[in-house]
Design an enzyme around this catalytic site. Structure first.
Site, short mmCIF file in Angstrom:
data_model
loop_
_atom_site.label_atom_id
_atom_site.label_comp_id
_atom_site.label_asym_id
_atom_site.label_seq_id
_atom_site.Cartn_x
_atom_site.Cartn_y
_atom_site.Cartn_z
N ASN A 75 60.11 37.48 70.20
CA ASN A 75 61.57 37.59 70.11
C ASN A 75 62.32 36.35 70.63
O ASN A 75 63.43 36.08 70.20
CB ASN A 75 62.07 38.89 70.78
N PRO A 99 50.61 32.46 71.62
CA PRO A 99 51.89 32.98 71.13
C PRO A 99 51.67 34.25 70.32
O PRO A 99 50.55 34.59 69.97
CB PRO A 99 52.40 31.84 70.24
N ALA A 100 52.77 34.95 70.00
CA ALA A 100 52.68 36.15 69.16
C ALA A 100 52.22 35.76 67.75
O ALA A 100 52.52 34.66 67.28
CB ALA A 100 54.04 36.82 69.10
N GLY A 154 55.96 40.67 77.41
CA GLY A 154 55.76 41.57 76.27
C GLY A 154 55.94 43.00 76.71
O GLY A 154 56.62 43.27 77.71
N THR A 156 55.28 46.83 78.14
CA THR A 156 54.64 47.38 79.35
C THR A 156 53.22 47.85 79.02
O THR A 156 52.29 47.66 79.83
CB THR A 156 55.50 48.53 79.91
N THR A 158 51.04 46.66 76.83
CA THR A 158 50.10 45.51 76.80
C THR A 158 49.92 44.95 78.20
O THR A 158 48.81 44.59 78.60
CB THR A 158 50.63 44.41 75.84
N GLY A 159 51.00 44.87 78.96
CA GLY A 159 50.92 44.36 80.33
C GLY A 159 49.89 45.12 81.16
O GLY A 159 49.12 44.53 81.93
N GLU A 176 56.34 40.04 82.75
CA GLU A 176 57.73 40.29 82.32
C GLU A 176 57.64 41.32 81.21
O GLU A 176 57.31 40.99 80.07
CB GLU A 176 58.37 38.99 81.80
N ARG A 204 72.73 41.41 70.46
CA ARG A 204 72.13 40.09 70.42
C ARG A 204 70.71 40.22 69.86
O ARG A 204 69.99 41.16 70.21
CB ARG A 204 72.09 39.56 71.85
N CYS A 210 64.55 42.14 75.70
CA CYS A 210 64.14 43.08 76.75
C CYS A 210 65.30 43.46 77.66
O CYS A 210 65.25 44.47 78.33
CB CYS A 210 63.03 42.44 77.58
N SER A 368 71.44 36.18 81.46
CA SER A 368 70.28 35.30 81.65
C SER A 368 70.71 33.84 81.68
O SER A 368 71.45 33.40 80.80
CB SER A 368 69.28 35.46 80.50
N GLU A 385 60.97 34.69 86.97
CA GLU A 385 60.92 33.42 86.22
C GLU A 385 62.26 32.71 86.31
O GLU A 385 63.29 33.33 86.57
CB GLU A 385 60.56 33.70 84.76
P1 NAP Z 1 53.56 43.06 72.73
O1 NAP Z 1 53.06 43.86 71.58
O2 NAP Z 1 53.13 43.45 74.07
O3 NAP Z 1 53.18 41.54 72.38
C1 NAP Z 1 53.47 40.48 73.24
C2 NAP Z 1 52.34 39.46 73.18
O4 NAP Z 1 51.14 40.07 73.65
C3 NAP Z 1 52.03 38.95 71.79
O5 NAP Z 1 51.58 37.61 71.88
C4 NAP Z 1 50.88 39.84 71.37
O6 NAP Z 1 50.06 39.27 70.36
C5 NAP Z 1 50.13 39.93 72.68
N1 NAP Z 1 49.22 41.08 72.77
C6 NAP Z 1 49.36 42.31 72.26
N2 NAP Z 1 48.28 43.06 72.60
C7 NAP Z 1 47.46 42.28 73.36
C8 NAP Z 1 46.20 42.47 74.00
N3 NAP Z 1 45.55 43.63 73.97
N4 NAP Z 1 45.67 41.43 74.68
C9 NAP Z 1 46.29 40.24 74.74
N5 NAP Z 1 47.50 40.00 74.14
C10 NAP Z 1 48.07 41.01 73.46
O7 NAP Z 1 55.15 43.04 72.77
P2 NAP Z 1 56.14 43.02 71.54
O8 NAP Z 1 56.35 44.42 71.12
O9 NAP Z 1 55.76 42.03 70.52
O10 NAP Z 1 57.44 42.45 72.27
C11 NAP Z 1 58.47 43.24 72.66
C12 NAP Z 1 58.31 43.74 74.09
O11 NAP Z 1 58.37 42.64 74.98
C13 NAP Z 1 59.43 44.66 74.51
O12 NAP Z 1 58.93 45.73 75.26
C14 NAP Z 1 60.31 43.78 75.37
O13 NAP Z 1 61.09 44.49 76.29
C15 NAP Z 1 59.29 42.89 76.01
N6 NAP Z 1 59.90 41.63 76.48
C16 NAP Z 1 60.03 41.44 77.81
C17 NAP Z 1 60.64 40.29 78.27
C18 NAP Z 1 60.82 40.06 79.74
O14 NAP Z 1 61.10 38.92 80.12
N7 NAP Z 1 60.68 41.05 80.60
C19 NAP Z 1 61.09 39.32 77.37
C20 NAP Z 1 60.93 39.55 76.01
C21 NAP Z 1 60.32 40.72 75.58
P3 NAP Z 1 50.23 39.71 68.81
O15 NAP Z 1 51.54 39.22 68.38
O16 NAP Z 1 49.10 39.02 68.14
O17 NAP Z 1 50.13 41.21 68.78
#
Ligand code: NAP
Length: 405
Positions: A75, A99-100, A154, A156, A158-159, A176, A204, A210, A368, A385
């Site tokens: 994003n 990266p994603a 990313g 929660t 995945t985190g 994050e 936005r 997030c 931000s 961060e």
């Molecule tokens: P996501 O599915 O968790 O993906 C984020 C990153 O993690 C991508 O590079 C993804 O790769 C990778 N990933 C996914 N599964 C993984 C695994 N098992 N092992 C290692 N890497 C893995 O998140 P998203 O849905 O794309 O992004 C949106 C989320 O991010 C929302 O919940 C948003 O709130 C959060 N976010 C948080 C912040 C913050 O600063 N707190 C900022 C922006 C977004 P792939 O693309 O290849 O799947």
């Protein structure tokens, strides 16, 4: 050869569809972290501590943690990288960026810029991979003993997977993660300002940030006025379209799964009695475009008030008392950003202190910036961060005792 900021912004719009103007803003935001941390590198001070024995001197050194693995979302494909990489390089770490899958080009473009800037080969490394390989690559990065630090932005879900992997070798972690931001409008608020803040905070990046508001809580005395003005602003000021079109304020969502989640939240809410004030369906432009949507008569039993929508949906809950609003706002397992509008100074202090989030916007919908600490509490993550605190995530503290003096 990357010629200018405009080219980087166009890459972002091409990768994730966000309006070019927003992408240009992201490039400025992205560059601000490199500039900020280049300065912070000059202020990584150690300490001299008064020793408890006459023949000793006690020092504190700060040293880089080592290789940092950096996993980022689609994003903000440039800024989410530089917010980490700027701090890591300033601390003296090398980085491996994953990266994603949807947005590898911004990460690679940053690599080209790193080359042009004279960053030595091997310092900034990028490992783009297909979604099929993501879990395996993530596991290697989080378990390899050569990696000392994981910094992830990313979801929660995945985190939590990465935290488990990182536990095996007890790596330093920064997380994050997702948010579920409340936006409270109290009776004492300036309604026009609240509407402007609501529009910016909710829509936005088409609601895909997030820190985007996920639920609006509006006090009964100004509820109807706020809803009427908010609906008018949505209809007048938001334009869904191709990100490269200058008029567009709302690009497509990232993929069809994202659109399906918005639809699911609306369907669930309407089936439980919510009303659609504006929007409510896919846009005629195509399957990934969605109309900015406002819902009223929303309750805390509805899905959209229980989990992150990550799309252009604004659900409004009506409330009676401040205590009720704070309780609803805090009834979440995450706590990234929270916003409220009030002109009552005592209420401003009370509510700012009571909100269980890492970042509070008071009479502001966009908060931000590079000098402010970004991060969440509860399941929104670990660490901060940006700001003067961000560099600490990449530094170890070493205590040195000089004895026998
Ligand atoms: P996501 O599915 O968790 O993906 C984020 C990153 O993690 C991508 O590079 C993804 O790769 C990778 N990933 C996914 N599964 C993984 C695994 N098992 N092992 C290692 N890497 C893995 O998140 P998203 O849905 O794309 O992004 C949106 C989320 O991010 C929302 O919940 C948003 O709130 C959060 N976010 C948080 C912040 C913050 O600063 N707190 C900022 C922006 C977004 P792939 O693309 O290849 O799947």
């Amino acid at each position: 050869m990357m010629e200018n900021k405009e080219e980087l912004a166009r890459i972002i719009t091409a990768e994730n569809g966000k309006p070019l103007k927003e992408a240009q803003g992201e490039i400025v935001y992205s560059a601000s972290f490199l500039e900020w941390f280049a300065e912070e590198a000059r202020r990584i001070y150690g300490d001299v501590i008064p020793a408890s024995a006459k023949d000793r001197r006690v020092l504190v050194l700060k040293q880089p943690v080592g290789v940092a693995a950096i996993i980022t979302p689609w994003n903000f494909p440039s800024a989410m990288i530089t917010r980490k990489v700027g701090a890591a390089l300033a601390a003296g770490c090398t980085v491996v960026v994953k990266p994603a899958e949807d947005t590898p080009l911004s990460a690679l473009a940053l690599g080209e810029l790193a080359n042009q800037a004279g960053i030595p080969a091997g310092v900034y490394n990028v490992v783009p991979c297909s979604r099929q390989q993501t879990a395996a690559v993530g596991e290697v990065l989080c378990t390899d003993p050569l990696v000392s630090k994981i910094s992830f932005t990313g979801s929660t879900a995945t985190g939590k997977i990465l935290l488990k992997h990182a536990a095996g070798t007890v790596k330093r972690v920064s997380m994050e993660l997702g948010g579920h931001a409340p936006f409270i409008v109290f009776d004492s608020a300036n309604v026009d300002r609240a509407v402007a803040g609501a529009l910016a905070s909710k829509f936005r990046n088409s609601g895909q940030t997030c820190v985007c508001t996920n639920r609006f809580l509006v006090q009964k005395g100004i509820h109807d006025e706020f809803v009427e003005k908010f609906a008018k602003a949505i209809e007048k000021e938001l334009h869904v379209g191709n990100g490269f079109d200058a008029k567009t304020t709302q690009g497509p969502l990232i993929n069809e799964k994202a659109v399906e989640k918005v639809e699911k939240h609306i369907k669930d809410a309407v089936s439980q009695g919510a009303s659609i004030v504006t929007g409510g369906k896919r846009h005629s432009l195509g399957k990934n475009f969605f109309e900015p949507t406002l819902l009223t008569n929303v309750t805390t039993k509805m899905l959209c008030t229980q989990e992150e929508t990550f799309g252009p949906l604004a659900p409004v809950i009506r409330f009676d008392t401040e205590a009720e609003a704070v309780a609803i706002a805090n009834a979440a397992n995450v706590g990234l950003a929270g916003y409220f509008y009030s002109q009552d100074p005592a209420q401003i202090w009370r509510v700012a202190e009571q909100m269980e989030v890492g970042m509070v916007g008071v009479n502001e919908g966009i908060i931000s910036s590079v000098e402010c600490p970004f991060g969440g509490v509860k399941e929104s993550g670990l660490g901060r961060e940006g700001s003067k605190y961000g560099i600490d995530e990449y530094l170890e503290i070493k205590y040195v005792c000089l004895g026998g003096l």
